[in-house]
Design a protein around this motif. Sequence first.
Motif, mmCIF file in Angstrom:
data_model
loop_
_atom_site.group_PDB
_atom_site.id
_atom_site.type_symbol
_atom_site.label_atom_id
_atom_site.label_comp_id
_atom_site.label_asym_id
_atom_site.label_seq_id
_atom_site.Cartn_x
_atom_site.Cartn_y
_atom_site.Cartn_z
ATOM 1 N N ARG A 5 33.051 38.043 50.207
ATOM 2 C CA ARG A 5 32.027 38.026 49.476
ATOM 3 C C ARG A 5 30.812 36.861 50.111
ATOM 4 O O ARG A 5 29.652 37.286 50.488
ATOM 5 C CB ARG A 5 32.005 37.459 48.279
ATOM 6 N N ARG A 8 29.329 38.561 53.279
ATOM 7 C CA ARG A 8 28.581 39.733 52.849
ATOM 8 C C ARG A 8 27.245 38.912 52.472
ATOM 9 O O ARG A 8 26.055 39.422 52.954
ATOM 10 C CB ARG A 8 29.026 40.543 51.670
ATOM 11 N N TRP A 60 33.029 33.319 42.467
ATOM 12 C CA TRP A 60 33.627 34.006 41.341
ATOM 13 C C TRP A 60 34.775 33.313 40.843
ATOM 14 O O TRP A 60 35.559 32.662 41.499
ATOM 15 C CB TRP A 60 34.126 35.155 41.486
ATOM 16 N N GLU A 62 38.299 33.032 38.397
ATOM 17 C CA GLU A 62 39.569 33.796 38.406
ATOM 18 C C GLU A 62 39.341 35.149 37.533
ATOM 19 O O GLU A 62 39.885 36.181 38.001
ATOM 20 C CB GLU A 62 40.795 32.970 38.028
ATOM 21 N N ARG A 63 38.808 34.563 36.416
ATOM 22 C CA ARG A 63 38.434 35.598 35.379
ATOM 23 C C ARG A 63 37.685 36.878 36.011
ATOM 24 O O ARG A 63 37.812 38.190 35.780
ATOM 25 C CB ARG A 63 38.079 35.306 34.233
ATOM 26 N N ASP A 64 36.716 36.337 36.647
ATOM 27 C CA ASP A 64 35.777 37.584 37.266
ATOM 28 C C ASP A 64 36.454 38.247 38.531
ATOM 29 O O ASP A 64 36.391 39.462 38.639
ATOM 30 C CB ASP A 64 34.524 36.847 38.008
ATOM 31 N N ALA A 66 39.663 38.799 38.407
ATOM 32 C CA ALA A 66 40.475 39.981 37.689
ATOM 33 C C ALA A 66 39.653 41.050 36.899
ATOM 34 O O ALA A 66 40.154 42.218 37.180
ATOM 35 C CB ALA A 66 41.102 38.944 36.494
ATOM 36 N N LEU A 67 38.495 40.842 36.325
ATOM 37 C CA LEU A 67 37.594 41.976 35.902
ATOM 38 C C LEU A 67 37.646 42.773 37.217
ATOM 39 O O LEU A 67 37.455 44.082 36.730
ATOM 40 C CB LEU A 67 36.361 41.317 35.241
ATOM 41 N N TYR A 68 37.162 42.290 38.289
ATOM 42 C CA TYR A 68 36.684 42.981 39.135
ATOM 43 C C TYR A 68 37.711 43.951 39.975
ATOM 44 O O TYR A 68 37.772 45.135 39.812
ATOM 45 C CB TYR A 68 36.249 42.196 40.726
ATOM 46 N N ASP A 70 40.291 44.955 37.921
ATOM 47 C CA ASP A 70 40.951 46.033 36.921
ATOM 48 C C ASP A 70 39.725 47.074 37.266
ATOM 49 O O ASP A 70 39.993 48.349 36.952
ATOM 50 C CB ASP A 70 40.519 45.101 35.500
ATOM 51 N N ALA A 71 38.416 46.656 37.349
ATOM 52 C CA ALA A 71 37.462 47.900 37.476
ATOM 53 C C ALA A 71 37.906 48.545 38.805
ATOM 54 O O ALA A 71 37.456 49.897 38.728
ATOM 55 C CB ALA A 71 36.059 47.122 37.525
ATOM 56 N N ARG A 72 38.368 47.681 39.853
ATOM 57 C CA ARG A 72 38.516 48.756 41.090
ATOM 58 C C ARG A 72 39.585 49.634 40.886
ATOM 59 O O ARG A 72 39.551 50.428 41.534
ATOM 60 C CB ARG A 72 38.613 47.713 42.148
ATOM 61 N N PRO A 115 33.183 45.208 49.276
ATOM 62 C CA PRO A 115 32.502 45.619 50.554
ATOM 63 C C PRO A 115 31.763 44.649 51.438
ATOM 64 O O PRO A 115 31.323 43.871 50.690
ATOM 65 C CB PRO A 115 31.495 46.769 49.934
#
Lengths: 575, 359
Positions: A5, A8, A60, A62-64, A66-68, A70-72, A115
């Motif tokens: 990140r 990027r 980010w 840790e929660r973010d 994890a959310l990322y 989960d989404a991926r 990415p």
Amino acid sequence: MHRRRALRQALTGGGFGLSLGALAAFALWTSRLGELRPFAAALGALGAAGGALWAGRRRWSERDVALYLDARLGSAETLTTALGAGAAEEPALALVVERAVGVLGSADPARVKPPLWSRWHAALPIPAGVIVLVCWLPLPAAPTPPPLAPGAELVRMGDLQGLRRIEALARLHGQNPEQDARLQKLAEQARSLRERLAKGLERREALSEIAKLRDGIAAERLKLADQQNRSGLDAALRAFGSQQALKDAARALSNGDLTAFDDEMQKLANRAESSDRQMAKEALAEAAREARAKGAKTLAEALEAERRLFERRQAHADALRELADGVTGNLSPEARQDLNEFRSSGDPKAAARLEEGLERALEGLSPEERKRLAERLEQRVAGGADDASPMSRREIEELAKKLASEQGIQGLKEELKELAKPESSDDAEREQGLGDADRGGSAAERGLGAIPMPMSEDGSASDRSDKSNAQKSGGDAAAPPSDAGSGHDRGAGEHRGSTPEIAGRELRAKADAHVAPGALMHGATLGRAPARAGETANQLGTGTLGSSRQTEIGAVDHADIPEEYREQVGRYFEP
Amino acid sequence: MLRELVDTQAPMTDTTIASTFEARLALARDTSVRLKRAIAQVIVGQDTVVEQVLWGLLASGHVLLEGNPGLGKTLLVRTLSSCLDLRFSRIQFTPDLMPSDVTGTNVLVLDAGAAGRAGRFELHKGPIFGQVVLADEINRATPKTQSALLEAMQEHAVTIAGTRHTLEEPFFVLATENPIEMEGTYPLPEAQLDRFLLKVAVPSPSEDELTEILARTTGKPTGEPERVLSLADVRGLQTLCREVAVAEPVLRYAARLVGASAPGAAQAPPLVRRAVRYGAGVRGAQSLILAAKAVALLEGRAHVAFADLQRTAAPVLRHRILLSFEGEADAVTSDEIVRELLACVPTRPEAVERAAQAV
């Protein structure tokens, strides 16, 4: 994940910085600051560092993450729930953690990697290429400086012709101490301007200064036709009447040309005809009285001074004629002709030529003839010569005694020179000097490439080197002064002309085509006029527009107006 | 931390507990499948309706079924009760139904053998004293009678003549109503509506479903469906539903969804600001989580996902959102409001969402 990140964001920041750098490089190129162009690329590095820094600050949690994940991974918030489980021992959470482990264990790392590149990053080479291109391009040509404003160019002249003639005002005698100071100031300003011009000065500023000097000069000149002196001048002109002998003098006075008037008075004083001289003296005295009565103090004083000068001139002329009569037998034919012209016209030139003839005649006198000349002089003195003679009775006696010797002859020659020398009035001399300074100002303007505005006597024929020339020729004011054109030659030469008749009766001019020398041009605005070169348009023109020609002032008197209405009409038209 | 979770916490997890819970989840899922299959023997189609009624059953919440007459609402409830080993009672709401007709009343009982004709009051329990209560056509009764259900639905207890009577658990009210616009109906009070966990919209059957209905109902009568769940099973499922875990971001999402339904909220979408008078309250958020837990349970998950909340949002929130005059004038429905909320309220932080969507 955090590294990717940050990378990027660094790439994004670098792209932003490079874009700014490209703009900066282009701006430097257009500003022709070529050496700074390569430094624009540093903005790219700065942008990359800024992007990385921004990513660090927006790291980010840790929660973010994890959310990322989960989404991926499509794990329906399994990881997020397991992250919040902590040390809880609830059965559901235990199962969630177990499943989260399974999800992570089976996840494809390539799939969950954030990415690195975005499609915008594909445009990164563009700003970089622009920077390289701008650094490689030759600098644009320097823009041409804007043209100077009219008159803004610098003028450097070592010795501008004409300014020294204004400086000569310092040697002029004014009517009073105040005028002396003003003349000194004008001369000082001219000198200062000449020095500044030698160092370099804007043309418009120089022209403005000269115009101011000319205004100052014009303000110092006698204005016999102004509001204050007009009625007095009118009355003085009436005192001159319509005598033929005084006609020229009256015309010069009506034109306000004191110098020409002085010349006419000189001629009258030189004349042998005593009635003309007496008439002139009485006219001068009467005119001075009338002018003073009308409140024209300046004019009255000028006329009185002229009258006193007239008497001295008359005495000089008498003495010259006496001497000429004493040696008339020894005079050459040319000298005799000059004597006759001197008697009839009183022309100062004739006086000068007569003086030269007399000198030659005195040199050729034999002792016997000198003795007879001395006797005649003594007889003249004994006959009751006028006390106003430049040579007193005792002096003539002394001269008669000395005539026997060579020293006596030499002294007589010097006396003759004094007698033949034309004497001007103070006012005339001042007017002459002011006119000369004004012409100097005009010449200075011409020297700076401007077309000078004609002033009251600018370019007129009343040049002091030939005072009376061109007064009659009139029209050609710009012509250089010369001996040609004198209308006063009444000598014994052949003057019959052969002017053919012009076939054009219908071409008679109805208007008065007389152009008075020194008179104003039609439509000419004198003083601080906007049209004057080097002057600003913010100055109100205060020239002599308010003045009128004397012929116009007296027009009511000469017009076909019944006597009982004449005064009323005159008052109506009085400016 | 996730890595630590994988490395350190996993060994510490009691795999037995997890395995047990997983087995219970599997059993629950299997049971629900069997229940659906049993219901499907009687009810043709209406899978979504059956699913949502099961959510209510698992989450211990009451369900309001709304639909036109003749869509099988009452049959669905009767079938469900037949599949459960629970006491069923039915209340047919009519305009002249009184509250005591619902709750019951004390009746004077005369002892015939006693001298002086002594008598005593005996409680004559109303139909509310059941475990699966069918409140048929609930909006045909007056609001006064409808309100007789309030205490029972919220506190699972009834007070009659000053005596409080606790209802037997599980207590499950399934109400049906006709659309409000229909003649002879009374709108349910907001407080009453809020007691229902879900409001299930019963759609008209499709052509195939209608054909099947005709085939089943016009032939030889079929038998009663088998009992699938015992009382203990029901209680176990409801307990299990409460144990489903919910992550803090999911709870926050539910809170944001409900918060955004209030027109005065800063995060409320423009449509909500314009067309909503009152949004959902705390009970709405609670219902959202409970229903989502039931969804997760039926899907065999031990935790709630964002998608569960999104699935349950419409039936949970549609009767809790009161439209404003402008919204009603514009014919905005509460389902449109819910869709707008789901579209506008983000599940994850913006940066995470953007990164997750990036290819």
